[in-house]
Design an enzyme around this catalytic site. Sequence first.
Site, mmCIF file in Angstrom:
data_model
loop_
_atom_site.group_PDB
_atom_site.id
_atom_site.type_symbol
_atom_site.label_atom_id
_atom_site.label_comp_id
_atom_site.label_asym_id
_atom_site.label_seq_id
_atom_site.Cartn_x
_atom_site.Cartn_y
_atom_site.Cartn_z
ATOM 1 N N GLN A 124 0.840 -1.207 0.000
ATOM 2 C CA GLN A 124 0.000 0.000 0.000
ATOM 3 C C GLN A 124 0.877 1.259 0.000
ATOM 4 O OE1 GLN A 124 -3.323 0.137 -0.166
ATOM 5 N NE2 GLN A 124 -3.985 -1.940 0.336
ATOM 6 N N TYR A 173 -6.507 -12.146 -1.968
ATOM 7 C CA TYR A 173 -5.704 -11.051 -2.559
ATOM 8 C C TYR A 173 -4.815 -10.458 -1.468
ATOM 9 C CZ TYR A 173 -9.612 -11.404 -5.844
ATOM 10 O OH TYR A 173 -10.574 -11.859 -6.689
ATOM 11 N N GLU A 206 -2.742 -15.303 -2.921
ATOM 12 C CA GLU A 206 -2.233 -14.190 -3.734
ATOM 13 C C GLU A 206 -1.618 -14.805 -4.990
ATOM 14 O OE1 GLU A 206 -1.655 -10.712 -3.833
ATOM 15 O OE2 GLU A 206 -0.395 -11.248 -5.551
ATOM 16 N N ASP A 260 -9.686 -8.151 -0.890
ATOM 17 C CA ASP A 260 -9.084 -6.853 -1.217
ATOM 18 C C ASP A 260 -8.613 -6.913 -2.672
ATOM 19 O OD1 ASP A 260 -7.843 -4.408 -1.225
ATOM 20 O OD2 ASP A 260 -6.245 -4.955 0.170
ATOM 21 N N CYS A 316 -11.009 -0.854 -3.936
ATOM 22 C CA CYS A 316 -10.335 0.337 -4.483
ATOM 23 C C CYS A 316 -11.099 0.852 -5.694
ATOM 24 C CB CYS A 316 -8.878 0.041 -4.826
ATOM 25 S SG CYS A 316 -8.688 -1.225 -6.079
#
Length: 457
Positions: free
Chosen positions: A288, A317, A338, A386, A413
């Site tokens: 991030q 994720y 992931e 996410d 997002c």
Amino acid sequence: MKIQAPVSKNETYTGDVVDVTYEGLGVVKVDNYSLFVTNALPGEKVKFVVTKVGKSFGFARVLEHLTKSPDRVEIPAKDRKLAQAGIAPLQHMTYDAQLRFKQHQIQSLLSKGKLDLTVNETIGMETPYHYRNKAQIPVRLVNGELETGFFRQHTHDLVPLEDFYIQDPRIDKAIVIVRDILRGQGLTPYDERTHRGIVRNIMVRQSYYEDEMMIGLITNSHTLPHAKEIVAEIVDALPNITSIIQNVNSRPTNVIMGPITNVLYGEPVIHDSLLGNRFEISAQSFYQVNPVQTEKLYQLAIDRAGLTGNETVIDAYCGIGTISLAMARHAKEVYGVEVVSTAVEDAKKNAKLNGLTNTHFETNKAEYQMAEWQKQGLKPDVIVVDPPRKGLDATLIESAAAMAPKKIVYVSCNPSTLVRDIQRFAEVGYHVTEPIQPVDQFPQTPHIESVTLLERD
Ligand code: SAH
């Protein structure tokens, strides 16, 4: 096909700004035809010139603000280039107005999707600039010189720039230093048209809680001429540097990094902390970009998950495991998935580094691994997702529901895919039970991050 727009390029008009797009552009209308205008806020009256005419909408530029919105901040002359570059498209809005803009964007997408849900006020940050901990700056030839800067929006024309406004100033300084060293060593910048030249990008990552910096030189060629001299000069000019890497990307693509990474100096990773866990971050792993706001975002996800220490959690994720590790301190077991294998290696190392023994990580596409876990009979109490901007795969939503967790915490997002996925979750028996909470991860830009809690009916 013949264009039927009521306006032509280069014509000037006067009009009221009636709306704002998700990209932060003002909307003016001529005979019901929409024109999108940079640096124009709802409620303002502007004189504008038409710059581009499309079939159903066009673009325009403000010539004069006839009235000004109370939400406007004047942009100092030195920062005007930033709008051109698309680095800070909301820079002309007060920070309060930016936070309201983000809340309203989610709200209006929900309304369009016929969802009657509450969106809380956006959680902002105290200093909404200089926040980015990472940069990937293009290197190109401009007026005969190797330059660093930003592409003018929607083009690959490099606008030379030294003050990036939203980046940690230590990163800005490092880019100028590296640029000058590359110039001094006579390195050629990449040329997209001929696919020749050596240096494509400079990548910089700066830790927030530690004094570590990684510099990456992304090259078109496998060899980096004068590598020794370049490294020596960088280390000399930036004594806090802890990692210099070369990443080779010889493909003609917009993707920044290629598959091969060589360590030229120091470590292949840098370290940083989030909510008390320490992380190793390698060059290609997602991390991030706004550390201050990320801690607020993760804390919110933990709170919404309502962990008591007895839960089994899936973190889909998971990147380098930042959410997984934060949750592992409050849960029984955490399973992360992931797709980037180096990120999963980082996640496993990071769990060890923090003495956590209740985490398990898989390299796989989240949609496949969720189906796999479901087949294996895993019974999570909480699933955290996410995903990237494109949101969740429909099959992931089905496998998630089939595992029947009590709670799903959706970190998003992209509000438009969030709305679509909330609708899909409703079809499998999961509904939003608390107000959606936006957290501003990207001040001065239109990007919108939020946390949503869904619970089983
Ligand atoms: N939760 C992490 C990462 C979020 S970003 C954090 O907060 O740091 C989204 C992540 O999804 C990236 O690491 C990306 O590599 C990964 N990703 C993208 N598509 C994927 C897929 N289909 N399956 C699993 N991971 C995916």
